[in-house]
Design a protein around this motif. Sequence first.
Motif, PDB file in Angstrom:
ATOM      1  N   UNK A   1      -3.711   0.412 -22.723  1.00 52.70           N
ATOM      2  CA  UNK A   1      -2.754  -0.556 -21.731  1.00 52.70           C
ATOM      3  C   UNK A   1      -3.738  -1.903 -21.423  1.00 52.70           C
ATOM      4  N   UNK A   2      -2.986  -3.012 -21.720  1.00 47.94           N
ATOM      5  CA  UNK A   2      -3.546  -4.340 -21.352  1.00 47.94           C
ATOM      6  C   UNK A   2      -2.621  -4.993 -20.452  1.00 47.94           C
ATOM      7  N   UNK A   3      -3.300  -5.448 -19.246  1.00 44.38           N
ATOM      8  CA  UNK A   3      -2.449  -6.289 -18.225  1.00 44.38           C
ATOM      9  C   UNK A   3      -2.890  -7.447 -18.318  1.00 44.38           C
ATOM     10  N   UNK A   4      -1.949  -8.486 -18.489  1.00 45.14           N
ATOM     11  CA  UNK A   4      -1.999 -10.030 -18.604  1.00 45.14           C
ATOM     12  C   UNK A   4      -1.976 -10.412 -17.112  1.00 45.14           C
ATOM     13  N   UNK A   5      -2.892 -10.667 -16.528  1.00 44.19           N
ATOM     14  CA  UNK A   5      -2.726 -10.845 -15.139  1.00 44.19           C
ATOM     15  C   UNK A   5      -2.390 -12.349 -14.883  1.00 44.19           C
ATOM     16  N   UNK A   6      -1.663 -12.311 -13.313  1.00 43.83           N
ATOM     17  CA  UNK A   6      -1.392 -13.757 -12.752  1.00 43.83           C
ATOM     18  C   UNK A   6      -1.909 -13.619 -11.304  1.00 43.83           C
ATOM     19  N   UNK A   7      -1.880 -14.800 -10.703  1.00 42.54           N
ATOM     20  CA  UNK A   7      -2.251 -14.910  -9.344  1.00 42.54           C
ATOM     21  C   UNK A   7      -1.244 -14.205  -8.267  1.00 42.54           C
ATOM     22  N   UNK A   8      -1.759 -13.610  -7.175  1.00 41.11           N
ATOM     23  CA  UNK A   8      -0.867 -13.514  -6.293  1.00 41.11           C
ATOM     24  C   UNK A   8      -0.379 -14.729  -5.556  1.00 41.11           C
ATOM     25  N   UNK A   9       1.061 -14.904  -5.656  1.00 44.68           N
ATOM     26  CA  UNK A   9       1.426 -16.171  -5.133  1.00 44.68           C
ATOM     27  C   UNK A   9       1.482 -16.606  -3.873  1.00 44.68           C
ATOM     28  N   UNK A  10       1.358 -15.598  -3.043  1.00 43.24           N
ATOM     29  CA  UNK A  10       1.205 -15.834  -1.338  1.00 43.24           C
ATOM     30  C   UNK A  10      -0.303 -15.724  -1.159  1.00 43.24           C
ATOM     31  N   UNK A  11      -1.365 -15.791  -2.223  1.00 46.52           N
ATOM     32  CA  UNK A  11      -2.811 -15.803  -1.873  1.00 46.52           C
ATOM     33  C   UNK A  11      -3.442 -14.381  -1.877  1.00 46.52           C
ATOM     34  N   UNK A  12      -4.765 -14.208  -2.314  1.00 46.84           N
ATOM     35  CA  UNK A  12      -5.299 -12.989  -2.555  1.00 46.84           C
ATOM     36  C   UNK A  12      -6.371 -12.538  -1.412  1.00 46.84           C
ATOM     37  N   UNK A  13      -6.565 -13.262  -0.232  1.00 47.29           N
ATOM     38  CA  UNK A  13      -7.307 -13.042   0.663  1.00 47.29           C
ATOM     39  C   UNK A  13      -7.097 -12.392   2.138  1.00 47.29           C
ATOM     40  N   UNK A  14      -5.562 -12.721   2.496  1.00 47.54           N
ATOM     41  CA  UNK A  14      -5.160 -12.397   3.672  1.00 47.54           C
ATOM     42  C   UNK A  14      -4.487 -11.103   3.598  1.00 47.54           C
ATOM     43  N   UNK A  15      -4.838 -10.025   4.422  1.00 49.16           N
ATOM     44  CA  UNK A  15      -3.978  -8.698   4.359  1.00 49.16           C
ATOM     45  C   UNK A  15      -3.346  -8.645   5.889  1.00 49.16           C
ATOM     46  N   UNK A  16      -1.987  -8.314   5.818  1.00 44.32           N
ATOM     47  CA  UNK A  16      -1.158  -8.167   7.169  1.00 44.32           C
ATOM     48  C   UNK A  16      -0.218  -6.885   6.854  1.00 44.32           C
ATOM     49  N   UNK A  17       0.202  -6.547   8.256  1.00 45.02           N
ATOM     50  CA  UNK A  17       1.291  -5.609   8.399  1.00 45.02           C
ATOM     51  C   UNK A  17       0.609  -4.061   8.388  1.00 45.02           C
ATOM     52  N   UNK A  18       1.581  -3.202   8.450  1.00 42.33           N
ATOM     53  CA  UNK A  18       0.937  -1.758   8.348  1.00 42.33           C
ATOM     54  C   UNK A  18       0.452  -1.184   7.105  1.00 42.33           C
ATOM     55  N   UNK A  19      -0.227  -0.391   6.853  1.00 40.71           N
ATOM     56  CA  UNK A  19      -0.579   0.331   5.565  1.00 40.71           C
ATOM     57  C   UNK A  19       0.102   1.777   5.418  1.00 40.71           C
ATOM     58  N   UNK A  20       0.764   1.951   4.162  1.00 42.66           N
ATOM     59  CA  UNK A  20       1.203   3.227   3.830  1.00 42.66           C
ATOM     60  C   UNK A  20       0.276   4.324   3.847  1.00 42.66           C
ATOM     61  N   UNK A  21       0.360   5.266   4.305  1.00 39.41           N
ATOM     62  CA  UNK A  21      -0.823   6.202   4.793  1.00 39.41           C
ATOM     63  C   UNK A  21      -0.885   7.081   3.378  1.00 39.41           C
ATOM     64  N   UNK A  22       0.002   7.143   2.555  1.00 32.95           N
ATOM     65  CA  UNK A  22      -0.282   8.502   1.327  1.00 32.95           C
ATOM     66  C   UNK A  22       0.178   7.726   0.143  1.00 32.95           C
TER      67      UNK A  22
END
Length: 399
Positions: free
Chosen positions: A153-174
């Motif tokens: 499996x090969x992933x051809x990656x792309x940027x996160x369009x809203x940025x890759x440094x900020x984390x927001x919101x709640x986190x799924x627990x499982x």
Amino acid sequence: MRAHHLSIVLSLAAAGLGSAQVRPGIEVVLTDSAHLINGRRIGLLSNQTGVDRQGDRDVDVLRAHGFQVTALFGPEHGFQGKEDRPGLPDAVDSATGLPIYSLYGGSAAKARAALATIDVLLIDLQDIGARYYTYPASATSLMRDATRLGKAVVVLDRPDPIGGDLVQGNVRAKIGDPDSEFVGFLPVAMRHGMTLGELLRMANDQLGIHARLTVVPAAGWHRRTPYDSTGLPWIKPSPNMPDLESAYHYPGLCLFEGTNVSVGRGTDFAFQVIGASWIDPVKLRQALGGVRGAAVDTITFTPVHPTDGKDDGVPLRGLRFRVTDRRSYDPTRLAVRLLVLLHRNAPSRFAFRASQFDRLAGAEVRIRVEAGQSATTITRQWDQGVRRFEKERAKYLLY
């Protein structure tokens, strides 16, 4: 995570923050890493976002370079990205004559049979940076099927369009099953700040898939590089994601999909608004007060054939949001403030669609809103989970 289950291709031409253009994975694989696909039968999971900087489709670019693409796979919204309905059938790509196996309503048996005929699975999809998007689940499911058949499996990656440094919101627990929990199968935040390649690294490890996974990074992208500074064309990842403005609001305002309030589907500004016929926009804006990093305006809009079935042809009143400071704006906390206000001030009109809302946000958010808790109390509960997630996700980051 076992090192021999993962390889990472580091671009030889990684650029600095001041680079004029970012090269997507499709270009990097051709110039730096062609040995990964040379002489192999290729299956390609992609859609309209799988293009190079000139806007040429991966399938056409690969074939033009002499590579053997034998099967195409399409996620939600189809290979061309124009559909917004369930049950998409298998099809044929009119330009190449190649079969398209739909992962969103097509024959699962035929898709697995097609995987058996390839040597390597390529994945190139533009994710949106929010937990609710279904492309990572489709990619994970197909990666798991390919691994069971011994395929690379090969992933051809792309940027996160809203940025890759900020984390927001709640986190799924499982951790869930990507086949049955399309919009939240990984323990990530609402706004996770990860690329598709990074998410698949996490899925490969945490779901115990053990794929022979190679991620080809987007050369020259850094986590804080805005998408509109990459030089990459904006192509709607899905029919109701018209532009980058909508993408920045989506991690929060998407929660209103699980209510009887419209998010502007059937307009040109989906996810930039909320509205209903019974909302008093002036009073709501006054009650909301200021929003850090965003301007708030009252609006009247009329959805036309909205794919969520809400208020077709009905004039709606509500609020429209415009990001003024991307670094300080938090749409997830804004969404909870709005949910609390609507539930408190219009209890007989506002309603949750519980099962849909809980798939997006988790039941705890809805229960706390219904219990009358303040937005501050509700979102304060998220902080510890976000800190744990940021520490966990560090293992999978590439940029």
